[in-house]
Design a protein around this motif. Structure first.
Motif, mmCIF file in Angstrom:
data_model
loop_
_atom_site.group_PDB
_atom_site.id
_atom_site.type_symbol
_atom_site.label_atom_id
_atom_site.label_comp_id
_atom_site.label_asym_id
_atom_site.label_seq_id
_atom_site.Cartn_x
_atom_site.Cartn_y
_atom_site.Cartn_z
ATOM 1 N N VAL A 40 -8.930 3.696 1.488
ATOM 2 C CA VAL A 40 -9.154 2.633 0.674
ATOM 3 C C VAL A 40 -8.498 1.276 1.042
ATOM 4 N N PRO A 41 -9.059 0.268 0.861
ATOM 5 C CA PRO A 41 -8.487 -0.958 1.568
ATOM 6 C C PRO A 41 -7.387 -1.645 0.313
ATOM 7 N N SER A 42 -6.286 -2.282 0.884
ATOM 8 C CA SER A 42 -5.323 -2.911 0.077
ATOM 9 C C SER A 42 -5.689 -4.438 0.252
ATOM 10 N N VAL A 43 -6.217 -4.715 -0.939
ATOM 11 C CA VAL A 43 -6.807 -6.186 -0.854
ATOM 12 C C VAL A 43 -5.755 -7.196 -1.763
ATOM 13 N N HIS A 44 -5.439 -8.498 -0.819
ATOM 14 C CA HIS A 44 -4.649 -9.342 -1.629
ATOM 15 C C HIS A 44 -5.132 -10.762 -1.237
ATOM 16 N N GLN A 45 -5.277 -11.518 -2.221
ATOM 17 C CA GLN A 45 -6.168 -12.752 -2.009
ATOM 18 C C GLN A 45 -7.352 -12.936 -1.316
ATOM 19 N N GLY A 46 -8.288 -11.828 -1.553
ATOM 20 C CA GLY A 46 -9.564 -11.720 -0.743
ATOM 21 C C GLY A 46 -9.405 -11.171 0.428
ATOM 22 N N GLN A 47 -8.299 -10.957 1.134
ATOM 23 C CA GLN A 47 -8.109 -10.310 2.519
ATOM 24 C C GLN A 47 -7.797 -8.845 2.477
ATOM 25 N N ILE A 48 -7.896 -8.080 3.295
ATOM 26 C CA ILE A 48 -7.680 -6.749 3.557
ATOM 27 C C ILE A 48 -6.304 -6.700 4.163
ATOM 28 N N GLU A 49 -5.267 -6.415 3.569
ATOM 29 C CA GLU A 49 -4.050 -6.218 4.201
ATOM 30 C C GLU A 49 -3.799 -4.749 5.144
ATOM 31 N N LYS A 50 -4.163 -3.766 4.655
ATOM 32 C CA LYS A 50 -4.113 -2.571 5.188
ATOM 33 C C LYS A 50 -4.981 -1.352 4.471
ATOM 34 N N TYR A 51 -4.865 -0.289 5.233
ATOM 35 C CA TYR A 51 -5.790 0.567 4.229
ATOM 36 C C TYR A 51 -4.654 1.922 3.714
ATOM 37 N N VAL A 52 -5.064 2.517 2.913
ATOM 38 C CA VAL A 52 -4.310 3.524 2.168
ATOM 39 C C VAL A 52 -5.200 4.879 2.120
ATOM 40 N N ALA A 53 -4.800 5.903 2.517
ATOM 41 C CA ALA A 53 -5.496 7.167 2.374
ATOM 42 C C ALA A 53 -4.903 7.746 1.153
ATOM 43 N N TYR A 54 -5.776 8.202 0.229
ATOM 44 C CA TYR A 54 -5.669 8.899 -0.850
ATOM 45 C C TYR A 54 -6.328 10.205 -0.923
ATOM 46 N N GLU A 55 -5.548 11.436 -1.453
ATOM 47 C CA GLU A 55 -6.148 12.597 -1.545
ATOM 48 C C GLU A 55 -6.305 12.871 -2.951
ATOM 49 N N VAL A 56 -7.642 13.491 -2.965
ATOM 50 C CA VAL A 56 -7.886 13.816 -4.430
ATOM 51 C C VAL A 56 -8.053 15.444 -4.416
ATOM 52 N N THR A 57 -7.422 16.129 -5.299
ATOM 53 C CA THR A 57 -7.624 17.521 -5.490
ATOM 54 C C THR A 57 -8.153 17.742 -6.786
ATOM 55 N N LEU A 58 -9.122 18.645 -6.902
ATOM 56 C CA LEU A 58 -9.494 18.899 -8.159
ATOM 57 C C LEU A 58 -9.360 20.584 -8.489
ATOM 58 N N GLU A 59 -8.699 20.815 -9.693
ATOM 59 C CA GLU A 59 -8.345 21.920 -10.051
ATOM 60 C C GLU A 59 -9.485 22.551 -11.114
ATOM 61 N N LEU A 60 -10.107 23.426 -10.627
ATOM 62 C CA LEU A 60 -11.376 24.021 -11.420
ATOM 63 C C LEU A 60 -10.875 24.737 -12.367
#
Length: 136
Positions: A40-60
Motif C-alpha cells: 500500500v502506498p504512503s501518499v503525502h501531498q499527492g506524492q508516494i513517499e514509500k510503500y508499506v506491506a500490510y498482512e491481513v488474516t481472517l479468522e474463520l
C-alpha cells in the motif's frame, strides 16, 4: 504414589482427545486464512513517499469453510487491496498509518461476507509487516 498415577492418567486422557473434537468445542486452533501481503502506498501531498506491506488474516468462525476461502484467495486479495485504497481515499489510512482501523475492518468484513457468506469470518486482523522507500 496413587495421586501421581491419577495425575498421569488425567494427562494421558487429555492427550488422547482428538484435535477435531477440541476445535468443534471451540478450544482448538482457529481456522485462519492469510492473505498475501498488500503493498500500500504512503501518499503525502499527492506524492508516494514509500510503500508499506500490510498482512491481513481472517479468522474463520466456520472452519468447514476453510477450503472455500482458500479457493477464493485471489479474489480476497484483490478485494482487500481495493479496501485499502478506499481507506486511503476515505482518510482511514494517513501516511502509512491506519487511523481508523474500525472502519477498515468493517469494510473488509463486508467484503468477506459478500465473497464467503454471512458469519463465515469471525475476526479480521491487520498488521503492518514491512516498510520500504522504493517501489514494490
Amino acid at each position: 504414589m496413587p495421586r501421581l498415577l491419577r495425575i498421569l492418567a488425567l494427562v494421558f486422557a487429555m492427550l488422547a482427545v482428538p484435535a477435531t473434537s477440541l476445535a468443534a468445542e471451540g478450544g482448538g486452533v482457529p481456522a485462519v486464512v492469510r492473505i498475501r501481503p498488500l503493498m500500500v502506498p504512503s501518499v503525502h501531498q499527492g506524492q508516494i513517499e514509500k510503500y508499506v506491506a500490510y498482512e491481513v488474516t481472517l479468522e474463520l468462525a466456520e472452519p468447514a469453510k476453510l477450503p472455500a476461502a482458500q479457493a477464493l484467495m485471489p479474489r480476497l486479495h484483490d478485494a482487500a487491496m481495493a479496501a485499502f485504497y478506499e481507506g486511503i481515499e476515505a482518510g482511514w489510512i494517513v501516511r502509512a498509518s491506519i487511523v481508523n482501523g474500525q472502519a477498515l475492518r468493517k469494510r473488509l468484513d463486508e467484503i468477506c461476507e459478500r465473497l464467503l457468506g454471512t458469519g463465515t469470518v469471525g475476526r479480521v486482523l491487520i498488521s503492518p509487516s514491512a516498510r520500504s522507500s522504493s517501489g514494490p
